[in-house]
Write an enzyme that holds these catalytic residues in place. Structure first.
Site, PDB file in Angstrom:
ATOM      1  N   GLY A 126       0.840  -1.077   0.040  1.00 34.19           N
ATOM      2  CA  GLY A 126       0.005   0.040   0.029  1.00 34.19           C
ATOM      3  C   GLY A 126       0.711   1.307   0.016  1.00 34.19           C
ATOM      4  O   GLY A 126       1.713   1.544  -0.856  1.00 34.19           O
ATOM      5  N   GLY A 127       0.744   2.192   1.018  1.00 32.67           N
ATOM      6  CA  GLY A 127       1.293   3.220   1.176  1.00 32.67           C
ATOM      7  C   GLY A 127       2.958   3.091   1.207  1.00 32.67           C
ATOM      8  O   GLY A 127       3.653   3.857   0.545  1.00 32.67           O
ATOM      9  N   GLY A 184      14.785   8.998 -36.160  1.00 32.79           N
ATOM     10  CA  GLY A 184      14.413   9.851 -34.962  1.00 32.79           C
ATOM     11  C   GLY A 184      15.459   9.413 -33.766  1.00 32.79           C
ATOM     12  O   GLY A 184      15.530   9.940 -32.742  1.00 32.79           O
ATOM     13  N   ALA A 185      15.912   7.997 -33.669  1.00 33.59           N
ATOM     14  CA  ALA A 185      16.986   7.674 -32.685  1.00 33.59           C
ATOM     15  C   ALA A 185      18.135   8.436 -32.795  1.00 33.59           C
ATOM     16  O   ALA A 185      18.607   8.597 -31.886  1.00 33.59           O
ATOM     17  CB  ALA A 185      17.200   5.992 -32.929  1.00 33.59           C
TER      18      ALA A 185
END
Lengths: 492, 70
Positions: A149-150, A383-384
């Site tokens: 959880g937390g 793009g790379a």
């Protein structure tokens, strides 16, 4: 100060450590000072215990100030109530005042049920203080036992999460999972180290709790006290590695279709034994590593041809983006090794949002103000090429090995687009395509051409790469504009 | 025991393991060809090769099981 013999003996033992032992093993001998040892929960009545299940401390690591806390799973499952939360918040507050790192040893079932909403409020305050320090002072979490959880979010907000092999992290435990969705699963299957080293939640896995503590010490050795301080400079090794022509050439095959392990290149370029790979089993097509060059800490980012050919996909982009922002926050120069055919094409990646994930990496490199050095080893396409810390994104020094290929796309693909008709009309289309591909590669993809355009500053032989990096780092030592601790290390 | 799956769509270039062979984590079991490169597929756990579900030259899709370990 160096690690003392008894601590190393304990590090070799693999049994779990008590919270106090964790703090003592982390810190230099005799330097631990405990905080708030008398606080108790006002709601637990007779069951309340001094300290309320967490030990806060200040101490020193290799002579440098740190703050730390360790939760005690043996008291109420390490659960967090308001008094417990106040101790953690106080440790974080003091670290912010002192501009010193924080190490948290997390073992907790989460919010303490008997304390109701006050426990949730406690977690909220811990999260807020953690975020307030994010990117200002290094924060390392070591998960020992279970973090539920937390207690799972609290480490996830920090710069590094270390787990030992028996630790587990999850938002909802096996019991609730069974009740809510009928899935039968063990804690280890749900959130063990083997899960989170692949999910990207955890950066480093250690064989035992003691080894996890020493891993936190090792991480601190690369990091400054805060965003306003310089990273710790070690003495340069007496005989720096001098990879000969043969060494790097033997690792990196000249034939583009053959793959290799780029981590060997990183190790050959870094000071001997200084490399610490971060998140080695997550998004393995992108390697991120802390290391030293000439005694100075740096962050390596490298495409990994051995996995997916070094293509960049969603997870690889996200992994690198987070690491680049971490290095930028703490003043670690970036050394980028490029060997990528491009972004991964196809429906799976587009559907998973590779545009947004790739944009995170573009943003991170363009935004980073630390010294940025780039070396194109074999290829950088499309793009790379731009994304991997190109000159245009603000790299300070860009080198390429002489037979590297740099361009919009590989020769074969480009030839198919440009010469579609000629190839179709040829007697032997396959051979014609190969001929045109080779011609395109020669005329349009050479590193020399990129150097003429000015997008590559210099061509270096493999054996000169280390010297290129050393001189670039020397030239820009300590330069990072506007490092103000104001950009938090968002958990991308 | 988890199956060893193709991590990318491509063609089986070489099979680098045999039935009954003991493999370690990180051993290359199959090499795929994709994006003009050889892409090794590694064992993610140790085990013994129980079945080989592909042959050289065969096109495979991401997620296809190539080898079964036990």
């Amino acid at each position: 100060m160096t690690q003392t013999a008894p601590a190393i003996d304990r590090a070799q033992a693999s049994e779990p450590l008590s919270p106090l032992e964790r703090l003592e093993l982390l810190c230099d001998p005799g330097s631990v000072r405990l905080l708030r040892t008398h606080v108790e929960s006002l709601r637990l009545g007779d069951r309340a215990r001094p300290g309320d299940g967490v030990v806060g401390a200040s101490g020193r690591v290799e002579g440098r100030q740190v703050f730390a806390y360790a939760q005690d799973q043996s008291f109420a499952g390490g659960s967090l109530g308001p008094a417990h939360a106040d101790t953690i918040v106080e440790v974080l507050r003091l670290a912010g005042r002192a501009r010193a790192p924080v190490v948290g040893f997390v073992s907790s079932g989460g919010a303490r049920l008997q304390e109701g909403v006050a426990a949730l409020d406690g977690y909220g305050r811990v999260f807020r203080e953690t975020v307030r320090l994010s990117g200002r002072v290094p924060q390392i979490s070591v998960v020992c036992g279970v973090a539920a959880g937390g207690a799972a979010y609290s480490p996830a907000l920090t710069d590094f999460v270390v787990m030992d092999r028996d630790a587990a992290m999850f938002l909802t435990g096996p019991g609730v999972v069974r009740e809510a969705i009928g899935e039968e699963v063990t804690a280890a299957e749900l959130g063990g180290a083997a899960v989170h080293e692949r999910s990207g939640v955890c950066e480093l896995v250690a064989g035992s709790q003691a080894e996890a503590v020493l891993t936190a010490r090792r991480l601190l050795s690369y990091l400054p006290q805060s965003a306003w301080d310089e990273p710790p400079q070690r003495f340069a090794p007496a005989s720096p590695p001098q990879p000969g022509e043969g060494d790097l050439r033997a690792i990196v095959p000249r034939e583009q279709r053959r793959v290799y392990d780029v981590r060997e290149v990183v190790r050959a370029l870094a000071d001997d034994g200084s490399t610490l790979e971060i998140a080695p089993r997550f998004a393995r097509n992108m390697v991120t590593a802390l290391a030293r060059i000439g005694g100075r800490p740096v962050g390596f980012v490298a495409n990994q041809p051995r996995h997916l050919g070094g293509t960049i996909d969603c997870l690889a982009a996200r992994k690198a983006a987070r690491f680049v922002r971490l290095c930028d926050a703490y003043g670690l120069p970036l050394v980028v090794l490029v060997d990528s055919p491009g972004f991964m094409p196809g429906t799976a990646q587009e559907g998973a949002g590779v545009i947004r994930e790739g944009a995170k990496l573009l943003h991170a490199f363009a935004e980073a103000t630390v010294p940025k050095l780039t070396v194109v080893l074999r290829k950088a396409f499309g793009g790379a090429y731009i994304t991997m810390s190109s000159k245009s994104l603000g790299a300070d020094f860009v080198a390429a090995w002489p037979d590297a290929q740099i361009g919009v796309m590989g020769g074969a693909q480009a030839a198919s687009v440009i010469h579609r008709r000629e190839i179709a009309a040829a007697d032997d289309p396959v051979r014609e395509r190969e001929r045109l591909a080779a011609a395109y590669a020669r005329e349009r993809l050479g590193a020399r051409l990129a150097a003429r355009e000015g997008v590559v500053d210099t061509l270096v032989e493999p054996a000169e790469t280390r010297a290129f990096l050393e001189s670039g780092l020397d030239a820009l030592a300590g330069r990072a504009e506007g490092r103000s601790g104001r950009s938090g290390n968002l958990p991308l | 025991m988890p199956n060893v799956e193709a991590h990318i769509t491509g063609t089986v270039w070489k099979i680098e393991c045999e039935l009954g062979q003991e493999v370690e984590e990180g051993d290359t079991l199959v090499i795929l060809e994709s994006m003009k490169m050889e892409m090794p597929v590694e064992a993610e756990d140790e085990g013994v090769v129980k079945e080989i579900l592909c042959e050289e030259g065969q096109p495979v899709s991401e997620g296809d099981t190539l080898v079964v370990l036990e």
